[in-house]
Write an enzyme that holds these catalytic residues in place. Sequence first.
Site, PDB file in Angstrom:
ATOM      1  N   GLY A  45      19.083  49.820  66.900  1.00 23.25           N
ATOM      2  CA  GLY A  45      18.971  49.819  68.360  1.00 23.25           C
ATOM      3  C   GLY A  45      19.432  48.550  69.054  1.00 23.25           C
ATOM      4  O   GLY A  45      19.758  48.571  70.238  1.00 23.25           O
ATOM      5  N   GLU A 160       8.785  50.823  61.654  1.00 23.83           N
ATOM      6  CA  GLU A 160       9.435  50.551  60.355  1.00 23.83           C
ATOM      7  C   GLU A 160       8.563  49.650  59.472  1.00 23.83           C
ATOM      8  O   GLU A 160       8.718  49.639  58.260  1.00 23.83           O
ATOM      9  CB  GLU A 160      10.813  49.908  60.568  1.00 23.83           C
ATOM     10  CG  GLU A 160      11.864  50.851  61.157  1.00 23.83           C
ATOM     11  CD  GLU A 160      12.474  51.829  60.144  1.00 23.83           C
ATOM     12  OE1 GLU A 160      12.776  51.404  59.019  1.00 23.83           O
ATOM     13  OE2 GLU A 160      12.638  53.025  60.488  1.00 23.83           O
ATOM     14  N   HIS A 196      12.237  57.701  66.391  1.00 24.76           N
ATOM     15  CA  HIS A 196      11.076  57.043  65.804  1.00 24.76           C
ATOM     16  C   HIS A 196       9.803  57.245  66.639  1.00 24.76           C
ATOM     17  O   HIS A 196       8.695  57.219  66.113  1.00 24.76           O
ATOM     18  CB  HIS A 196      11.297  55.531  65.714  1.00 24.76           C
ATOM     19  CG  HIS A 196      12.149  55.086  64.568  1.00 24.76           C
ATOM     20  ND1 HIS A 196      13.471  55.432  64.435  1.00 24.76           N
ATOM     21  CD2 HIS A 196      11.859  54.296  63.495  1.00 24.76           C
ATOM     22  CE1 HIS A 196      13.959  54.861  63.342  1.00 24.76           C
ATOM     23  NE2 HIS A 196      12.997  54.170  62.751  1.00 24.76           N
TER      24      HIS A 196
HETATM   25  N1  DGL Z   1      15.661  56.332  65.467  1.00 25.96           N
HETATM   26  C1  DGL Z   1      16.782  55.805  66.131  1.00 25.96           C
HETATM   27  C2  DGL Z   1      16.986  56.340  67.522  1.00 25.96           C
HETATM   28  O1  DGL Z   1      16.671  57.456  67.767  1.00 25.96           O
HETATM   29  C3  DGL Z   1      17.116  54.367  66.037  1.00 25.96           C
HETATM   30  C4  DGL Z   1      16.109  53.373  65.884  1.00 25.96           C
HETATM   31  C5  DGL Z   1      16.764  52.066  65.507  1.00 25.96           C
HETATM   32  O2  DGL Z   1      17.273  51.995  64.389  1.00 25.96           O
HETATM   33  O3  DGL Z   1      16.769  51.158  66.323  1.00 25.96           O
HETATM   34  O4  DGL Z   1      17.467  55.690  68.387  1.00 25.96           O
END
Ligand code: DGL
Length: 275
Positions: A45, A160, A196
């Site tokens: 992100g 995480e 997430h």
């Molecule tokens: N799960 C991911 C999303 O939907 C990315 C999270 C990340 O790696 O920052 O944006």
Amino acid sequence: MEHTAGKIGIFDSGYGGLTILNGIRRQLPQYDYLYLGDNARAPYGTRSFDIVFDFTRQAVEELFRHGCHLVILACNTASAKALRSIQQQVLPDRYPGRRVLGVIRPTVEAVGEISRTRHIGLLATPGTVRSHSYRMEIEKLYPEMRITETACPMWVPLIETGEAGNDGADYFVKKYIDTVMEADPEIDTLVLGCTHYPLLLPKIRKFAPEGVNIIAQGEIVGTSLADYMRRHPEIDVLCTKGGDTRYLTTENAEIFDSLASVFMHDKIRSSRISL
Ligand code: DGL
């Protein structure tokens, strides 16, 4: 083009795509799935466009090598920053006949059906917010809608690192919800624009004002994929149906398994790969 059928690939930077996998499997339990989490390089992100594109392309190509004909980018950051380039620059030349789909378009379509005030808030990673992919899709589909985009840079790291359920996470959950609601108090729908975030749902519900809808993407993407499969029998025949799911991670497999098992309420055994 190779015609041997394969599993449906589900890709995310880490654990977040498991929420999408769950939603998809509820709607389409008959298919086989291959999940790939690039946990060793998460989070995405805060990374630049070029890097997210490179990492995502590598992951998609790895899933193709494992026999997938259809890959879902179960990651908003990858959908925002890499999907279009992969569809336009990588697939036609090198993988005609293979398909890569994202999560943003189906989410925006669903939100339009839900919001009454036509004021919505987006909670997402800094990368997704900077890309304005949600704003652009909203403008195309529902020009009357107003969207307030808020970056939540601390949420993915909390998840995480396995801190999502702990008291210390409350501060950052409340902080970003307050930010978006103060920016536009007429918001009646908050979109969790990062796969997430459903892992923080109990806390998000606790701090969101009463009556505000909270939209997680799992079911939405599942419904949209079921519809896609009905409309694309030529892709459907290339997806095996045995009800089996396998997991790949770029991190240590035991680390992945312990947290993924908590999120999936199931015993997960992954294999480690390098991209
Ligand atoms: N799960 C991911 C999303 O939907 C990315 C999270 C990340 O790696 O920052 O944006």
